[in-house]
Design a protein around this motif. Structure first.
Motif, PDB file in Angstrom:
ATOM      1  N   TRP A  67      20.293   5.989 -32.397  1.00  0.00           N
ATOM      2  CA  TRP A  67      19.922   4.659 -32.884  1.00  0.00           C
ATOM      3  C   TRP A  67      19.133   4.705 -34.190  1.00  0.00           C
ATOM      4  N   GLU A  68      18.179   5.608 -34.289  1.00  0.00           N
ATOM      5  CA  GLU A  68      17.386   5.679 -35.520  1.00  0.00           C
ATOM      6  C   GLU A  68      18.255   6.078 -36.707  1.00  0.00           C
ATOM      7  N   ASN A  71      20.298   3.135 -37.803  1.00  0.00           N
ATOM      8  CA  ASN A  71      19.491   2.210 -38.600  1.00  0.00           C
ATOM      9  C   ASN A  71      19.321   2.705 -40.032  1.00  0.00           C
ATOM     10  N   SER A  72      19.158   4.015 -40.196  1.00  0.00           N
ATOM     11  CA  SER A  72      18.938   4.566 -41.532  1.00  0.00           C
ATOM     12  C   SER A  72      20.163   4.414 -42.428  1.00  0.00           C
ATOM     13  N   LYS A  74      22.019   1.760 -42.520  1.00  0.00           N
ATOM     14  CA  LYS A  74      22.085   0.350 -42.916  1.00  0.00           C
ATOM     15  C   LYS A  74      23.531  -0.181 -42.948  1.00  0.00           C
ATOM     16  N   TYR A  97      23.538  -5.896 -33.929  1.00  0.00           N
ATOM     17  CA  TYR A  97      24.293  -5.226 -34.989  1.00  0.00           C
ATOM     18  C   TYR A  97      25.560  -6.028 -35.320  1.00  0.00           C
TER      19      TYR A  97
END
Length: 267
Positions: A67-68, A71-72, A74, A97
């Protein structure tokens, strides 16, 4: 762009997404085939076709996501499949999302429909139509190209899995002229009773190993000996019939040729 998805209801997605994460191999291959690979910023570990895909960062397995890392990246669009990925797509949607699920096909025509669907979603309808026309011609050329051999198909998915009613693979076999011995089974994908396979005495066994396995033909031959099956055997290259991207049609052509060369020519 506002649209309504059959599963998720109203969705609002970007008109021209430029940072796409694909979590399904069929979707990733389709994006490359449509010339949109430069928009891809992430993939699943199971997305490895074509070879250029391997340069993309891995965001997930088939059902688990970093997940992280996601997110990075984008992403402005996350593409995913249904079927096994159903729970993951629901979680992605619940977290807000921009997601679009591409449905699991029930026939090879469904693979073509998904290409049209993605072309419309990404604003490249002309490219999608051309690709579908080309693949449709190749598929139609295979119609009834083989005798009506009774066949048993086995996927190695940590154990034997075969296909019944409502599977795009079963429909593809029927299109070739073959008769799946489990064609009337109510489940699309299931673990077969191997004693029933022996009782049915198919004219041919089609075995699909896991991808990137060493000596898959030898393994398949050992299985036939262990099961005391005297039936002719054809082994695919691995993850070919189980793959429902545009490359499926080339794999089906290769299978038809392999069966013809092994059995039809010798009969």
């Amino acid at each position: 762009m506002k649209l309504v998805h059959d599963w998720l209801g109203p969705l609002e997605l970007p008109d021209d997404p430029r940072r796409i994460v694909s979590l399904a191999p069929n979707v990733t291959e389709t994006l490359f085939a449509l010339g949109l690979h430069e928009r891809l910023v992430g993939r699943s570990a199971f997305c490895y076709r074509p070879a250029a895909t391997l340069a993309l960062p891995v965001v997930s397995s088939y059902t688990r996501l970093r997940w992280e890392f996601l997110n990075s990246l984008k992403p402005d669009l996350v593409l995913i499949s249904t079927g096994v990925q159903r729970d993951l797509l629901q979680e992605l949607h619940g977290r807000g999302y921009p997601i679009f699920p591409v449905p699991l096909p029930h026939s090879p025509h469904g693979i073509l429909e998904n290409i049209v669907l993605m072309g419309a979603l990404l604003g490249i309808t002309e490219q999608a139509t051309r690709l579908v026309a080309h693949l449709s011609q190749r598929y139609q050329a295979l119609y009834q190209s083989l005798p009506a051999y009774r066949v048993y198909l086995e996927f190695d998915l940590g154990g034997p899995i075969t296909v019944g009613r409502g599977s795009y693979v079963g429909e593809a076999l029927r299109h070739l002229g073959l008769q799946n011995i489990f064609d009337a089974h109510p489940q699309s994908y299931f673990s077969p009773n191997l004693a029933e396979v022996a009782h049915q005495a198919p004219h041919l066994v089609i075995y699909e190993p896991k991808p990137h396995r060493s000596r898959p033909i030898e393994k398949a031959q050992r299985l036939m000996v262990e099961r005391n099956w005297p039936f002719p055997l054809v082994v695919t290259g691995g993850d070919e019939l189980a793959h429902y991207g545009p490359g499926f049609f080339a794999y089906l052509e290769a299978l038809a040729k392999q069966i013809h060369d092994k059995i039809v020519q010798k009969s």
